[in-house]
Design a protein around this motif. Structure first.
Motif, PDB file in Angstrom:
ATOM      1  N   ALA A  27     -57.906  16.942  21.026  1.00 27.44           N
ATOM      2  CA  ALA A  27     -59.140  16.771  21.796  1.00 27.44           C
ATOM      3  C   ALA A  27     -59.832  15.454  21.448  1.00 27.44           C
ATOM      4  O   ALA A  27     -60.315  14.734  22.340  1.00 27.44           O
ATOM      5  N   LEU A  28     -59.890  15.115  20.154  1.00 29.87           N
ATOM      6  CA  LEU A  28     -60.532  13.866  19.747  1.00 29.87           C
ATOM      7  C   LEU A  28     -59.785  12.657  20.278  1.00 29.87           C
ATOM      8  O   LEU A  28     -60.396  11.677  20.738  1.00 29.87           O
ATOM      9  N   GLU A  29     -58.464  12.701  20.238  1.00 32.61           N
ATOM     10  CA  GLU A  29     -57.681  11.579  20.753  1.00 32.61           C
ATOM     11  C   GLU A  29     -57.885  11.415  22.258  1.00 32.61           C
ATOM     12  O   GLU A  29     -58.024  10.290  22.759  1.00 32.61           O
ATOM     13  N   THR A  30     -57.913  12.522  22.984  1.00 33.79           N
ATOM     14  CA  THR A  30     -58.123  12.454  24.432  1.00 33.79           C
ATOM     15  C   THR A  30     -59.497  11.880  24.765  1.00 33.79           C
ATOM     16  O   THR A  30     -59.650  11.040  25.668  1.00 33.79           O
ATOM     17  N   TYR A  31     -60.508  12.315  24.029  1.00 33.57           N
ATOM     18  CA  TYR A  31     -61.865  11.793  24.269  1.00 33.57           C
ATOM     19  C   TYR A  31     -61.949  10.312  23.945  1.00 33.57           C
ATOM     20  O   TYR A  31     -62.568   9.533  24.684  1.00 33.57           O
ATOM     21  N   ALA A  32     -61.351   9.891  22.831  1.00 34.08           N
ATOM     22  CA  ALA A  32     -61.421   8.492  22.427  1.00 34.08           C
ATOM     23  C   ALA A  32     -60.662   7.594  23.389  1.00 34.08           C
ATOM     24  O   ALA A  32     -61.071   6.458  23.658  1.00 34.08           O
ATOM     25  N   SER A  33     -59.546   8.076  23.933  1.00 32.05           N
ATOM     26  CA  SER A  33     -58.762   7.254  24.853  1.00 32.05           C
ATOM     27  C   SER A  33     -59.464   7.058  26.181  1.00 32.05           C
ATOM     28  O   SER A  33     -59.217   6.064  26.875  1.00 32.05           O
ATOM     29  N   ARG A  34     -60.347   7.992  26.571  1.00 28.38           N
ATOM     30  CA  ARG A  34     -61.070   7.874  27.836  1.00 28.38           C
ATOM     31  C   ARG A  34     -62.407   7.158  27.682  1.00 28.38           C
ATOM     32  O   ARG A  34     -63.082   6.885  28.673  1.00 28.38           O
ATOM     33  N   SER A  35     -62.816   6.862  26.459  1.00 23.63           N
ATOM     34  CA  SER A  35     -64.092   6.196  26.240  1.00 23.63           C
ATOM     35  C   SER A  35     -63.956   4.711  26.544  1.00 23.63           C
ATOM     36  O   SER A  35     -62.984   4.060  26.183  1.00 23.63           O
ATOM     37  N   GLY A  54     -61.098   6.470  16.933  1.00 23.00           N
ATOM     38  CA  GLY A  54     -61.025   7.841  17.417  1.00 23.00           C
ATOM     39  C   GLY A  54     -59.597   8.318  17.577  1.00 23.00           C
ATOM     40  O   GLY A  54     -59.265   9.459  17.233  1.00 23.00           O
TER      41      GLY A  54
END
Length: 418
Positions: A234-242, A257
């Motif tokens: 979840a953290l990787e997905t959020y950081a990649s979309r930021s 992230g």
């Protein structure tokens, strides 16, 4: 002196394992010295030098794990009984493990220093003199204090960890050595399991569930491992979309992230290793199993705590390598040509240390079951059955953990790939 005498009189396989530890420490020491050379050659880029030094923590942790795994099997059973005979005290075995680990690690650090100086061109008279002088900043003087400090980090950390873990496991091991009823009870229950399954009884799993020496319950670290793995994804997905954390297509300059997500996934796999091994054993004993499946499943559940953690570490390392390979392949002008020599050395070192840790734990597992297997043979279990059970355990672990590792590597690489 006692530790040196034990090292000199060890079995050739034990000496080989110590030599492998020395080689791993030599690789780690060379990587640390290479990061120091980068700092000397680029004094105006402290962030890049610190990043290279931090990446050295991954092979350092893998080499320390290998050293600790080897130290757990050292000294051998005969040496342990001799130390108990001379009443060496509760700190005798941990001290010997720490000293032998320190000797192997210091030998590797010395080799790393010699190879480093030779490739810089400061030691002449041998082939490849100064072959990497440009890469290792041969035109800059080497700070001796900094180099020796970096080379001493791995031996000190490995010996202290080996002493702490050996001290924690010395008392239980001594109690098992003096109270040898456990191996006999275990062999009796496994013999009952084999006989019940071979006779085709209605309740083949009953002998494995109604005794006090049965397999250990499901490890409590499995839910924590699953939670950390999910949090990492979840953290990787959020950081990649930021928009504030751009994700590069190579390993250089990875967003914090994404790096934190990968770290959580790796820790989750390590924590979930014993539980996944236990679940594999439980899976083998379902749906009216035969003698081979019952024996293989019982052994997996019983030894999950011993081999599960190294297996989880190997899964984390393989998953990280697959993700890195996909990133390098997707990078513009990427592929194998984008991998530098130090990166290749670090990846190979981490993979080798993780695999050797699993093999060392498997050897410890096998030596711990020597008496149990001998008792099974005495009560009539054929050796072919034991070999088939061992092959079935290896196949189930390979399929289950290999599939999970591949799936996690795909999930971890999807958010960062275009």
């Amino acid at each position: 002196m006692l530790a040196l005498r034990l090292i000199r009189g060890s079995h050739p396989l034990v000496l080989l394992s110590r030599l492998l530890v020395a080689c791993a420490m030599a690789g780690v020491g060379f990587l640390l010295l290479a990061s120091l050379s980068h700092a000397l050659a680029h004094p105006g880029q402290p962030a890049a030098s610190v990043a290279r030094l931090l990446w050295c923590l991954v092979p350092l942790a893998a080499a320390v794990q290998l050293a600790v795994a080897v130290a757990r099997t050292d000294p051998g059973p005969q040496a342990r009984s001799a130390l108990d005979t001379v009443r060496s005290g509760p700190g005798g075995v941990p001290a010997l493990a720490a000293v032998s680990t320190a000797v192997s690690c210091l030998l590797g650090s010395a080799v790393a220093l010699l190879v480093f100086l030779h490739l810089r061109g400061e030691l002449t008279g041998m082939p490849f003199d100064g072959a990497a002088s440009g890469l290792l900043a041969a035109d800059r003087p080497l700070p001796v204090a900094a180099a020796l400090t970096l080379l001493c980090v791995a031996p000190v950390l490995a010996s202290c960890t080996a002493f702490a873990l050996s001290a924690r496991t010395a008392r239980p091991a001594r109690l098992r050595a003096h109270g040898g009823d456990r191996d006999r009870d275990r062999a009796t229950m496994e013999a009952r399991t084999v006989r019940a399954a071979s006779s085709g009884g209605a309740d083949t799993a009953a002998p494995a569930t109604d005794d006090t020496t049965g397999p250990a319950p499901l490890p409590g670290s499995l839910p924590w491992g699953a939670a950390l793995t999910a949090a990492g994804l979840a953290l990787e997905t959020y950081a990649s979309r930021s928009q504030h954390l751009p994700v590069p297509r190579t390993l250089e300059g990875i967003a914090p992230g994404v790096l934190g997500g990968w770290l959580l996934i790796a820790v989750g796999l390590v924590l979930a290793g014993p539980g996944l091994t236990h679940l594999c054993g439980t899976l083998l004993t379902t749906c009216r199993p035969g003698a081979v499946r019952l024996l293989a499943g019982r052994v997996l559940r019983e030894e999950a705590a011993r081999v599960g953690r190294p297996l989880g570490t190997l899964c984390a390392v393989v998953a990280g390598t697959l993700v890195a390979a996909r990133l390098y392949a997707a990078a513009p002008g990427g592929g194998l040509s984008a991998v530098g020599p130090m990166t290749a050395l670090g990846i190979a070192l981490v993979l080798a240390c993780a695999l050797l840790s699993v093999l060392t734990s498997a050897a410890e597992w096998r030596s711990a079951r020597v008496r149990t297997n001998a008792a099974l043979v005495r009560v009539g279990a054929p050796r072919k059955l034991l070999r088939r059970a061992a092959a079935l355990r290896a196949a189930v672990l390979l399929v289950a953990l290999g599939s999970l590792t591949w799936a996690l590597s795909v999930l971890a690489s999807l958010p960062v790939l275009p």
